[in-house]
Each structure stands twice: as C-alpha cells, then as structure tokens.
Design a protein around this motif. Structure first.
Motif, mmCIF file in Angstrom:
data_model
loop_
_atom_site.group_PDB
_atom_site.id
_atom_site.type_symbol
_atom_site.label_atom_id
_atom_site.label_comp_id
_atom_site.label_asym_id
_atom_site.label_seq_id
_atom_site.Cartn_x
_atom_site.Cartn_y
_atom_site.Cartn_z
ATOM 1 N N ARG A 1 -22.296 13.243 36.588
ATOM 2 C CA ARG A 1 -22.709 12.243 37.575
ATOM 3 C C ARG A 1 -23.903 12.741 38.382
ATOM 4 N N THR B 1 -12.592 17.516 24.663
ATOM 5 C CA THR B 1 -12.558 16.278 23.910
ATOM 6 C C THR B 1 -11.129 15.964 23.536
ATOM 7 N N THR C 1 -25.874 9.149 30.076
ATOM 8 C CA THR C 1 -25.003 7.974 30.093
ATOM 9 C C THR C 1 -24.039 8.000 28.913
ATOM 10 N N ASP C 2 -24.552 8.369 27.733
ATOM 11 C CA ASP C 2 -23.685 8.502 26.563
ATOM 12 C C ASP C 2 -22.634 9.580 26.785
ATOM 13 N N ARG C 3 -23.052 10.702 27.391
ATOM 14 C CA ARG C 3 -22.118 11.801 27.640
ATOM 15 C C ARG C 3 -21.042 11.385 28.643
ATOM 16 N N GLN C 4 -21.444 10.612 29.657
ATOM 17 C CA GLN C 4 -20.489 10.146 30.650
ATOM 18 C C GLN C 4 -19.458 9.217 30.022
ATOM 19 N N GLN C 5 -19.910 8.334 29.145
ATOM 20 C CA GLN C 5 -18.991 7.427 28.467
ATOM 21 C C GLN C 5 -18.029 8.187 27.560
ATOM 22 N N GLU C 6 -18.547 9.241 26.913
ATOM 23 C CA GLU C 6 -17.688 10.062 26.061
ATOM 24 C C GLU C 6 -16.602 10.758 26.882
ATOM 25 N N MET D 1 -15.412 9.742 29.715
ATOM 26 C CA MET D 1 -14.475 8.727 30.194
ATOM 27 C C MET D 1 -13.475 8.347 29.111
ATOM 28 N N ARG D 2 -13.940 8.291 27.856
ATOM 29 C CA ARG D 2 -13.000 8.029 26.753
ATOM 30 C C ARG D 2 -11.994 9.167 26.628
ATOM 31 N N ASP E 1 -30.454 8.156 29.280
ATOM 32 C CA ASP E 1 -29.735 7.645 28.108
ATOM 33 C C ASP E 1 -28.740 8.675 27.584
ATOM 34 N N GLN F 1 -10.998 10.991 28.991
ATOM 35 C CA GLN F 1 -10.114 10.936 30.147
ATOM 36 C C GLN F 1 -8.931 10.008 29.905
#
Length: 304
Positions: free
Chosen positions: A181, A91, A200-205, A207-208, A197, A210
């Motif tokens: 993914r 993180t 998807t939240d974990r992927q967005q986290e 990406m942030r 769901d 990154q």
C-alpha cells in the motif's frame, strides 16, 4: 545506458547477477531500489559499476533500473534469471485447504450446535458431561465453577490456535500488505504508471491469498467448538436442573441487589450467561498474554 555497456555488464557473471538481483528487488517494490536494500548480495564495487555504466539512474533518494525491458532481455540472452533470494512470498497453497479431520470436526460442531434446538441431542450431550462435571459442581461454588470452565475453554482455544495457525506467517502477510500500500501510494505520487500497474497486480494477489488465510482462521474455531458447546449446553441444563437447586440461590450483584442466576437481564441473556461471557473474555485475555510472554521468552533464549 548504451547497448555496449549493457552487454559488458551482463557478460560479467558477477555484474550480471547483481543487475538481475537489483532489477528483481526494484520490481518487487515500487520500482525503486537503494543500496541498503541490496547490500546483502551486491558488493560496493559492483554497485559502483552499475552506477558508473548508467544501469542505475538516481531518482529522489533512490535509484531505478534504466530501461528494464531491455535489461531483462539482455539478461535472458546470457541465461541469467531475475532472482532476489528473498524469503518466499506468502501465497495460498494446498496447506490452506481443510483436511478430512477438519471437515469431520466441522460436521461434529454443527451437530453439537443442533443441541441448542433439539432436546434429544442436548440430552445426549448433557448426560456424559454431567458424569464429568457433576462431581466438580458439588465441590465448587457455582460462580467459581463458571470461572474454572471458562479458563479451561480459554486454554483449549489458545492451544488449538497455536497449533493450527501460523501467526508469524499471518503477521508477515499483514506487513507485506501494508508495504505494498505504501509503495503504491508513492508510485502514484511520482506518476510512475508501470510501478502502479505492477503494484496493483501484487496487491490483488495478496488480497486473494488473504481469503485463503481467512478460511484457515475458521479451523481453530471449529475444533474449539467441540469443547465450548458441550460446556455451555451443560451449564444451561445445570442452572434449571431441579437436582442442582443450589444454583438458583440468589447472588448479590452490585447496584442490582439479589438476583437469581437464571434471571433474564437483556432479552434471552441470563445472569449466568453474562458471568460466563465475562469470565471467558477475561480468561482468554490473560491466557493469551501469558502464552505470548512465554513464547517471547523462548524465542529470546533460542536467539541467545
């Protein structure tokens, strides 16, 4: 699984902790779990009890926790928290922020870049550089001088990158992104809305996070520019400096015949610039390969 069986499981500390561990592992992936994934913390007999009581339900070649919300509530009642004891996810933390030294280096790099357009700044940079590189230029042929300078900057760049970037952490982040993914695709394939769901939240986290890592990648670039820009400015001055007239001697270029170092090949690109970029690219490639092999050998020796 009925309430009696669930209460019996969570009342037993070993089974309750195991159930919490399995639930956390399942929710950290695509909602499914296998024994291989939890065998480091769950004994075979405990795993068998979870199956026997119906806490785990088979699905394809894996298992899912039966009624996760109810299980989570039952665990909370007895004071058991979900935990995986896994390696901490990557993180963005305060370590991703630039330090004062990094910011000063960035300002310095911008000031050096101004030397490409402002003659007074270029002169202030070239003078001290010539005191160091002038004697070297009098000894080495110009093509070899460029190779040496390109190699030095490659060594500096690699060293700074190793010092400021945690490449293992970055690689782990990439692997985690790919895992999410794959897990998201599998969840969509079996039409598991809850897992989709959550993933998807974990992927967005991720990406942030990154974005913060991209910001970190500029730190070694800024520090390296404090070396590469003065070298490049000095070379651009040395090529046209009357006292360095020997630089203008025409080298033999295959399929082109003789051409002076300051001749333009494509647009503003001069011959010496092309030779510098080729030397720099080759040097960076060789230095990175050499350092990677060195670090791999060190890791193997430590592991043994």
């Amino acid at each position: 699984m009925d309430d009696t069986a669930l209460q019996s499981l969570v009342a037993d500390d070993t089974s309750g902790q195991a159930l919490a561990y399995v639930l956390a592992r399942a929710e950290a992936s695509d909602g499914t779990v296998t024994y291989d994934a939890v065998s480091d913390a769950v004994a075979p007999e405990t795993w068998g009890r979870l199956l026997k009581t119906g806490a785990l339900v088979p699905i394809h070649d894996a298992f899912v926790v039966d009624d996760p919300p109810t299980v989570r509530a039952a665990l909370a009642e007895v004071g058991i928290e979900e935990t995986t004891n896994l390696e901490q996810d990557i993180t963005e933390t305060d370590s991703s922020a630039w330090s004062t030294a990094d910011k000063l280096a960035g300002v310095g790099a911008l000031g050096l870049m101004a030397g490409y357009r402002i003659p007074t700044i270029k002169s202030a940079i070239v003078g001290p550089m010539d005191l160091v590189l002038g004697p070297v230029a009098g000894i080495l042929p110009f093509p070899l001088l460029i190779v040496v300078l390109a190699t030095v900057t490659a060594l500096v760049s690699t060293g700074v990158r190793r010092q400021l970037l945690d490449e293992d952490r970055m690689n782990a982040h990439k692997e985690r992104m790919q895992q999410v993914r794959d897990q998201l695709a599998a969840a969509k394939q079996r039409d598991d809305g809850a897992a989709v769901d959550r993933l998807t939240d974990r992927q967005q986290e991720l990406m942030r996070n990154q974005l913060g890592m991209f910001k970190q990648m500029f730190r070694p670039i800024v520090w390296t520019m404090l070396v590469t820009i003065p070298v490049f400015l000095w070379l651009s001055w040395f090529v046209v400096d009357p006292s360095g007239a020997i630089v203008s001697v025409a080298p033999i270029v295959p399929m082109v015949d003789r051409i002076i170092w300051s001749a333009h090949l494509v647009g503003p690109m001069q011959v010496w610039m092309v030779w510098y970029f080729v030397s720099s690219f080759t040097s960076n490639l060789l230095v990175k390969r050499a350092t990677n092999r060195l670090f791999d050998c060190q890791r193997q020796s430590v592991a043994q």
